[in-house]
Motif scaffolding. Structure first.
Motif, PDB file in Angstrom:
ATOM      1  N   VAL A 234       0.873  -1.177   0.000  1.00 17.00           N
ATOM      2  CA  VAL A 234       0.000   0.000   0.000  1.00 17.00           C
ATOM      3  C   VAL A 234       0.909   1.225   0.000  1.00 17.00           C
ATOM      4  N   ARG A 235       1.235   1.710  -1.180  1.00 12.24           N
ATOM      5  CA  ARG A 235       2.097   2.878  -1.279  1.00 12.24           C
ATOM      6  C   ARG A 235       1.588   3.769  -2.400  1.00 12.24           C
ATOM      7  N   GLU A 236       1.905   5.059  -2.314  1.00 12.03           N
ATOM      8  CA  GLU A 236       1.465   6.004  -3.319  1.00 12.03           C
ATOM      9  C   GLU A 236       2.413   5.975  -4.507  1.00 12.03           C
ATOM     10  N   GLU A 237       1.831   5.988  -5.705  1.00  8.88           N
ATOM     11  CA  GLU A 237       2.612   5.892  -6.929  1.00  8.88           C
ATOM     12  C   GLU A 237       2.621   7.181  -7.738  1.00  8.88           C
ATOM     13  N   ALA A 238       1.501   7.914  -7.740  1.00  6.91           N
ATOM     14  CA  ALA A 238       1.417   9.106  -8.585  1.00  6.91           C
ATOM     15  C   ALA A 238       0.262   9.982  -8.122  1.00  6.91           C
ATOM     16  N   ALA A 239       0.270  11.247  -8.557  1.00  7.28           N
ATOM     17  CA  ALA A 239      -0.797  12.186  -8.210  1.00  7.28           C
ATOM     18  C   ALA A 239      -0.867  13.274  -9.265  1.00  7.28           C
ATOM     19  N   ALA A 240      -2.011  13.955  -9.338  1.00  8.86           N
ATOM     20  CA  ALA A 240      -2.176  15.055 -10.294  1.00  8.86           C
ATOM     21  C   ALA A 240      -3.157  16.078  -9.731  1.00  8.86           C
ATOM     22  N   PHE A 241      -2.933  17.341 -10.104  1.00  9.42           N
ATOM     23  CA  PHE A 241      -3.738  18.449  -9.586  1.00  9.42           C
ATOM     24  C   PHE A 241      -3.824  19.541 -10.661  1.00  9.42           C
ATOM     25  N   PRO A 242      -5.026  20.178 -10.788  1.00  9.31           N
ATOM     26  CA  PRO A 242      -6.296  19.949 -10.091  1.00  9.31           C
ATOM     27  C   PRO A 242      -7.210  19.029 -10.916  1.00  9.31           C
ATOM     28  N   VAL A 243      -7.931  18.170 -10.237  1.00  9.27           N
ATOM     29  CA  VAL A 243      -8.872  17.278 -10.904  1.00  9.27           C
ATOM     30  C   VAL A 243     -10.044  18.094 -11.443  1.00  9.27           C
ATOM     31  N   PRO A 333      -0.511  26.074 -14.942  1.00  6.70           N
ATOM     32  CA  PRO A 333      -0.550  24.712 -15.481  1.00  6.70           C
ATOM     33  C   PRO A 333      -1.015  23.708 -14.440  1.00  6.70           C
ATOM     34  N   ALA A 334      -1.651  22.646 -14.910  1.00  4.43           N
ATOM     35  CA  ALA A 334      -1.904  21.488 -14.058  1.00  4.43           C
ATOM     36  C   ALA A 334      -0.599  20.725 -13.911  1.00  4.43           C
ATOM     37  N   CYS A 335      -0.486  19.944 -12.832  1.00  2.00           N
ATOM     38  CA  CYS A 335       0.746  19.211 -12.554  1.00  2.00           C
ATOM     39  C   CYS A 335       0.448  17.747 -12.260  1.00  2.00           C
ATOM     40  N   GLY A 336       1.317  16.884 -12.740  1.00  2.00           N
ATOM     41  CA  GLY A 336       1.277  15.480 -12.375  1.00  2.00           C
ATOM     42  C   GLY A 336       2.656  15.058 -11.924  1.00  2.00           C
ATOM     43  N   PHE A 337       2.732  14.188 -10.930  1.00  2.00           N
ATOM     44  CA  PHE A 337       4.044  13.698 -10.520  1.00  2.00           C
ATOM     45  C   PHE A 337       3.974  12.219 -10.185  1.00  2.00           C
ATOM     46  N   VAL A 338       5.088  11.546 -10.431  1.00  2.00           N
ATOM     47  CA  VAL A 338       5.201  10.100 -10.255  1.00  2.00           C
ATOM     48  C   VAL A 338       6.347   9.815  -9.295  1.00  2.00           C
ATOM     49  N   GLY A 356      17.737  12.012 -19.886  1.00  2.00           N
ATOM     50  CA  GLY A 356      16.788  12.056 -20.991  1.00  2.00           C
ATOM     51  C   GLY A 356      15.481  12.741 -20.677  1.00  2.00           C
ATOM     52  N   LEU A 357      15.307  13.236 -19.454  1.00  4.20           N
ATOM     53  CA  LEU A 357      14.023  13.844 -19.075  1.00  4.20           C
ATOM     54  C   LEU A 357      13.701  15.098 -19.883  1.00  4.20           C
ATOM     55  N   GLY A 358      14.723  15.822 -20.302  1.00  2.00           N
ATOM     56  CA  GLY A 358      14.494  17.058 -21.048  1.00  2.00           C
ATOM     57  C   GLY A 358      13.852  16.855 -22.404  1.00  2.00           C
ATOM     58  N   ALA A 359      13.870  15.633 -22.906  1.00  2.00           N
ATOM     59  CA  ALA A 359      13.262  15.365 -24.209  1.00  2.00           C
ATOM     60  C   ALA A 359      11.748  15.241 -24.135  1.00  2.00           C
ATOM     61  N   TYR A 360      11.224  15.110 -22.924  1.00  2.00           N
ATOM     62  CA  TYR A 360       9.776  14.912 -22.772  1.00  2.00           C
ATOM     63  C   TYR A 360       9.054  16.251 -22.660  1.00  2.00           C
ATOM     64  N   LEU A 398      -3.570  15.141 -18.598  1.00  2.00           N
ATOM     65  CA  LEU A 398      -2.448  15.197 -19.520  1.00  2.00           C
ATOM     66  C   LEU A 398      -1.117  15.321 -18.775  1.00  2.00           C
ATOM     67  N   ALA A 399      -1.113  16.077 -17.685  1.00  7.74           N
ATOM     68  CA  ALA A 399       0.115  16.225 -16.900  1.00  7.74           C
ATOM     69  C   ALA A 399       0.560  14.887 -16.322  1.00  7.74           C
ATOM     70  N   LEU A 400      -0.401  14.098 -15.852  1.00  7.84           N
ATOM     71  CA  LEU A 400      -0.057  12.788 -15.296  1.00  7.84           C
ATOM     72  C   LEU A 400       0.469  11.859 -16.383  1.00  7.84           C
ATOM     73  N   HIS A 401      -0.140  11.919 -17.569  1.00  8.29           N
ATOM     74  CA  HIS A 401       0.357  11.106 -18.680  1.00  8.29           C
ATOM     75  C   HIS A 401       1.808  11.473 -19.007  1.00  8.29           C
ATOM     76  N   ARG A 402       2.095  12.765 -19.031  1.00  5.20           N
ATOM     77  CA  ARG A 402       3.449  13.212 -19.342  1.00  5.20           C
ATOM     78  C   ARG A 402       4.438  12.769 -18.263  1.00  5.20           C
ATOM     79  N   ALA A 403       4.044  12.932 -17.005  1.00  6.49           N
ATOM     80  CA  ALA A 403       4.932  12.537 -15.908  1.00  6.49           C
ATOM     81  C   ALA A 403       5.194  11.034 -15.936  1.00  6.49           C
ATOM     82  N   ALA A 404       4.140  10.255 -16.213  1.00  7.53           N
ATOM     83  CA  ALA A 404       4.286   8.797 -16.231  1.00  7.53           C
ATOM     84  C   ALA A 404       5.202   8.354 -17.366  1.00  7.53           C
ATOM     85  N   SER A 405       5.057   8.979 -18.529  1.00  8.37           N
ATOM     86  CA  SER A 405       5.901   8.585 -19.658  1.00  8.37           C
ATOM     87  C   SER A 405       7.360   8.927 -19.386  1.00  8.37           C
ATOM     88  N   ALA A 406       7.610  10.086 -18.768  1.00  4.34           N
ATOM     89  CA  ALA A 406       8.988  10.468 -18.460  1.00  4.34           C
ATOM     90  C   ALA A 406       9.572   9.593 -17.363  1.00  4.34           C
TER      91      ALA A 406
END
Length: 420
Positions: A234-243, A333-338, A356-360, A398-406
């Motif tokens: 039971v651990r947190e994996e990702a989050a995004a704001f604002p829903v 901007p909205a934000c997502g983090f992983v 390679g994070l700068g390419a995303y 969209l922010a969460l998708h971007r964070a997850a891909s990176a």
């Protein structure tokens, strides 16, 4: 004049120091472990923050350090662990702060659940689960007795947790009797900050309401989505704001969370209220009387285009936060983090993929939580997080998708990985 912070969340010190300076005060951090704030301290300009090294678990030493500060005008705490000592010390020094008795209630998840259940704001009760020593072979075991009580009062599925736990540690989701007995047996070998209790399992996605209160009035700053790991961890994996909530639903959550906080005794300052959005509406998971952890504060600042830590300083100085009355428009901007975890425990050597994070897309940034040489003792909860990848976009989705891909390209490397 000085505002003191009795420990802090790992991120947000730079924002807090800027807010304190804008109010005409210096900020001093009292900490027993500077390594927790490694990233923030490395990025702060010289003179922005004073750090005092003190054993913050030692009340006498902490009191002495506070008494030595020049013109102490406020005391801030943004952690669960030090919330009660901070409230006690603020009252002792005659500083603005919450009622220590109310903070003690909020620090006890079982008491909060019982309060809300009694007020009709929680469908399920909190049931204490005593775990004593195993009796003789002729008597029922402690595990058998505890299992029978959970089955009788809560039923399955259920959640077992530490009433004063943090970072998602010591939490078990049990869906059948075998899992219940296994969890109780494991819990019997653990020590807790509080006491073990059981509550009903809530079916639905997990969110948190990020709120600010003053004199009993609560304002919803926005809702954060939260993704957790697959069971049994039971651990947190990702989050995004604002829903982006359906029309009218945001107002309903604001009204609900205001009643929940009022009933629980939280009347001023930030709160991070975790809830499940069930088929029947929001149901409380827990209340944290602080700004959200990880990168929640950063996401709030970016989305609202303001330093929300100004409100923290206002509260510490005993004045109504300006954020209570300013226009709330998520124009930023909205934000997502992983959160990035290793596959197993061990000594951290570093990471692959950061270059390679700068390419995303999405102004992707890396926020390290650990450093090479640190020991990762568990990957079952947030203590195993080595860093976070944050990305921006027009929407939280969209922010969460971007964070997850990176983040997918970032891999923690352990010392004994053999160069793999």
């Amino acid at each position: 004049m000085t505002i003191a912070a009795l420990e802090s969340l790992s991120f947000g010190l730079a924002r807090m120091a800027a807010a304190s300076a804008d109010a005409g005060h210096g900020l001093t951090l009292l900490t027993g472990d500077r390594a927790v704030y490694r990233h923030e301290l490395d990025t702060l300009p010289d003179g922005a923050l004073t750090v005092i090294d003190v054993d913050t678990f030692d009340r006498t030493a902490t009191r002495r350090a506070l008494a030595a500060l020049p013109d102490l005008t406020g005391l801030i705490n943004t952690t669960d662990t030090w919330s009660v000592p901070a409230a006690d010390l603020a009252a002792e020094f005659g500083l603005p702060g919450p009622d220590p008795a109310a903070v003690r209630v909020l620090r006890d998840k079982a008491r909060v659940r019982a309060l809300l259940h009694g007020a009709g704001l929680s469908k399920g009760p909190a049931v204490p689960v005593p775990l004593g020593a195993e009796p003789s072979a002729t008597e029922p075991s402690a595990t058998d007795t505890a299992a029978a009580e959970v089955l009788r009062t809560i039923g399955l599925p259920a959640v077992l947790k530490d009433s004063a736990g943090t970072s998602s540690r010591d939490v078990w989701v049990v869906r059948d009797e075998e899992a219940l007995r296994a969890a109780l047996a494991e819990a019997g070998r653990r020590s807790f900050n509080g006491k073990l209790f059981a509550e009903p399992f809530l079916a639905g996605p997990l969110y948190s309401a990020e709120t600010l209160s003053w004199a009993g009035e609560t304002r919803l700053l926005g809702v954060l989505s939260r993704q957790t790991s697959r069971e049994p961890a039971v651990r947190e994996e990702a989050a995004a704001f604002p829903v982006a909530l359906p029309h009218g639903e945001s107002a309903g959550i604001e009204e609900w969370v205001g009643r929940v906080l009022h009933t629980a005794g939280h009347h001023s300052g930030f709160a991070h209220v975790e809830f499940i959005l069930t088929a029947e509406g929001p149901e409380l998971v827990e209340i944290n009387r602080r700004i959200g952890g990880a990168l929640v504060g950063e996401a709030l600042c970016r989305s609202l285009r303001t330093n929300v830590y100004d409100a923290m300083i206002d509260t510490a100085l005993g004045r109504r936060p300006r954020l209570m009355d300013s226009a709330l428009e998520h124009t930023g901007p909205a934000c997502g983090f992983v959160l990035v975890y290793p596959d197993r425990t061990g000594e951290l050597a570093g990471w692959r993929g950061l270059g390679g994070l700068g390419a995303y897309p999405g102004a992707v940034r890396w926020y390290p939580v650990r450093a090479p040489g640190d020991t990762i003792a568990t990957v079952a909860d947030q203590r195993g997080c080595t860093g976070m990848v944050l990305a921006e976009a027009a929407t939280a989705e969209l922010a969460l998708h971007r964070a997850a891909s990176a983040a997918a390209g970032v891999r923690p490397i352990l010392v004994d990985d053999g160069g793999r």
